[in-house]
Design a protein around this motif. Structure first.
Motif, PDB file in Angstrom:
ATOM      1  N   LEU A  11       0.834  -1.209   0.000  1.00 35.08           N
ATOM      2  CA  LEU A  11       0.000   0.000   0.000  1.00 35.08           C
ATOM      3  C   LEU A  11       0.863   1.251   0.000  1.00 35.08           C
ATOM      4  CD1 LEU A  11      -2.920  -0.817   2.476  1.00 35.08           C
ATOM      5  CD2 LEU A  11      -3.141  -0.268   0.044  1.00 35.08           C
ATOM      6  N   GLU A  12       1.881   1.233   0.840  1.00 32.05           N
ATOM      7  CA  GLU A  12       2.755   2.407   0.971  1.00 32.05           C
ATOM      8  C   GLU A  12       3.417   2.767  -0.350  1.00 32.05           C
ATOM      9  OE1 GLU A  12       5.463   1.170   3.965  1.00 32.05           O
ATOM     10  OE2 GLU A  12       3.952   1.076   5.555  1.00 32.05           O
ATOM     11  N   GLU A  13       3.770   1.763  -1.143  1.00 36.00           N
ATOM     12  CA  GLU A  13       4.463   2.004  -2.410  1.00 36.00           C
ATOM     13  C   GLU A  13       3.522   1.964  -3.616  1.00 36.00           C
ATOM     14  OE1 GLU A  13       8.049  -0.196  -2.866  1.00 36.00           O
ATOM     15  OE2 GLU A  13       8.727   0.204  -0.808  1.00 36.00           O
ATOM     16  N   GLY A  14       2.223   1.894  -3.357  1.00 35.58           N
ATOM     17  CA  GLY A  14       1.248   1.966  -4.439  1.00 35.58           C
ATOM     18  C   GLY A  14       1.198   0.748  -5.348  1.00 35.58           C
ATOM     19  N   VAL A  15       1.675  -0.397  -4.847  1.00 37.38           N
ATOM     20  CA  VAL A  15       1.629  -1.623  -5.647  1.00 37.38           C
ATOM     21  C   VAL A  15       0.177  -2.052  -5.857  1.00 37.38           C
ATOM     22  CG1 VAL A  15       2.365  -4.031  -5.795  1.00 37.38           C
ATOM     23  CG2 VAL A  15       3.865  -2.327  -4.741  1.00 37.38           C
ATOM     24  N   PHE A  16      -0.611  -1.979  -4.773  1.00 37.91           N
ATOM     25  CA  PHE A  16      -2.037  -2.298  -4.832  1.00 37.91           C
ATOM     26  C   PHE A  16      -2.825  -1.221  -4.099  1.00 37.91           C
ATOM     27  CE2 PHE A  16      -0.158  -6.694  -4.872  1.00 37.91           C
ATOM     28  CZ  PHE A  16      -0.497  -6.983  -6.186  1.00 37.91           C
ATOM     29  N   THR A  17      -4.097  -1.114  -4.443  1.00 41.08           N
ATOM     30  CA  THR A  17      -4.999  -0.193  -3.750  1.00 41.08           C
ATOM     31  C   THR A  17      -5.738  -0.947  -2.641  1.00 41.08           C
ATOM     32  OG1 THR A  17      -6.900  -0.676  -5.170  1.00 41.08           O
ATOM     33  CG2 THR A  17      -5.353   1.033  -5.925  1.00 41.08           C
ATOM     34  N   GLU A  18      -6.435  -0.205  -1.798  1.00 38.76           N
ATOM     35  CA  GLU A  18      -7.253  -0.821  -0.759  1.00 38.76           C
ATOM     36  C   GLU A  18      -8.296  -1.749  -1.385  1.00 38.76           C
ATOM     37  OE1 GLU A  18      -7.064  -0.803   2.422  1.00 38.76           O
ATOM     38  OE2 GLU A  18      -5.946   0.967   3.077  1.00 38.76           O
ATOM     39  N   ASP A  19      -8.872  -1.319  -2.509  1.00 39.44           N
ATOM     40  CA  ASP A  19      -9.873  -2.144  -3.185  1.00 39.44           C
ATOM     41  C   ASP A  19      -9.257  -3.437  -3.709  1.00 39.44           C
ATOM     42  OD1 ASP A  19     -12.020  -0.513  -2.683  1.00 39.44           O
ATOM     43  OD2 ASP A  19     -11.929   0.525  -4.615  1.00 39.44           O
TER      44      ASP A  19
END
Length: 308
Positions: free
Chosen positions: A144-152
């Motif tokens: 999440l911190e590095e934007g690999v995946f979103t919460e969704d």
């Protein structure tokens, strides 16, 4: 279009494999099933499943071996405790156009192949409540911190013991490339419980397949499926989830050793010995200790009493 079921097995999980296949065939005598051998020690289980349950062996075992070794080498020899845990990846390139993969520490309570109806709208299915544990045993907060995946995206994490998909959604090279990405970022994954295959598998699916569906999110909800849940109720040869008022689709002993006294032992034993007498001592029970082992244990017990 062909539809079928894949399993991965060897002689070590002979008893579990028979229980799973009996539960499948109890409600479905027609769906083709293909076994991917976990290793070379599979002759005993292969003989009975092909003869008694209409199972076929995965034809191109050389491809399976090459695939596993390549994936293993991408990570380095110290990463996976057993490269054969990646053998389920061969499902993507096997004979079925649409398929269901099932771990052998599962028994099913319905014609399980019918769940593939959801593949009319989606490309990947799972059927569990893994996502309710957030990302534990799958990812670390870094994704999440590095934007690999979103919460969704992370609402779609899943247990890799039951999943369904379609053949050739990506190439073998795509698979290698994705594993290479994972190898470059081991800090993305939660390996604390030694679930090395599940985190990587989740990464692959969340990165490569956008049309995903968790069957427990179907209209009207769905029951649980984990043997570690204590609230299921047995009615005949099925379990029911009182929280949803629905019968279970399947039960998975993930992380639970199947043996006398384990959760829902009676239901597993029912399917393992369906159509045959239940022995006084089930084959899956731990063997009795030798006299030598018993004597050593007694000595250790006495020594512990006198330990300061």
């Amino acid at each position: 279009m062909t539809r079928g079921i894949y399993i991965v097995a060897n002689d070590k999980v002979y008893e579990q494999t028979i229980a799973l296949l009996k539960s499948i065939r109890h409600r479905d005598t027609e769906t083709p099933i293909v076994m991917i051998p976990f290793d070379d020690n599979h002759q005993k289980v292969a003989e009975i499943v092909t003869k008694e349950y209409g199972v076929q062996l995965y034809e191109d075992l050389e491809f399976v071996e090459t695939l596993c070794q390549q994936l293993h080498e991408i990570f380095g020899k110290d990463f996976f405790n057993n490269p054969n845990k990646q053998r389920k990846q061969a499902c993507w390139f096997g004979p079925f156009d649409e398929f269901l993969y099932i771990d052998v520490d599962i028994v099913v309570f319905e014609k399980i192949i019918d769940n593939l109806k959801y593949l009319d709208k989606y490309d990947f299915l799972c059927c569990d409540y893994q996502y309710t544990n957030s990302i534990a045993n799958v990812f670390t907060p870094k994704v999440l911190e590095e934007g690999v995946f979103t919460e969704d995206d992370l609402k779609d994490v899943f247990n890799s013991g039951w999943w369904a998909s379609k053949k050739n959604l990506f190439s073998v090279q795509d698979l290698y490339d994705t594993f290479t990405e994972c190898a470059q970022h081991p800090d993305y994954f939660d390996f604390s419980q030694k679930t090395t295959d599940q985190p990587i598998f989740n990464y692959l699916v969340l990165k490569r397949i956008s049309r995903r569906f968790n069957v427990v999110r179907r209209p009207g909800g769905a029951p649980g499926s984990w043997a570690g849940s204590p609230h299921f109720e047995q009615k005949g040869d099925r379990l029911f989830d009182p929280k949803t008022g629905q019968p279970l689709q399947y039960l998975h002993w993930a992380g639970v050793r199947i043996e006398p006294g384990c959760p829902y032992w009676e239901i597993w034993q029912h399917y393992r010995y369906l159509g045959e007498p239940i022995p006084d001592r089930p084959a899956i029970a731990p063997p009795p200790k030798s006299w030598t082992r018993q004597a050593i244990d007694r000595v250790k017990s006495v020594l512990r009493k006198f330990k300061p």
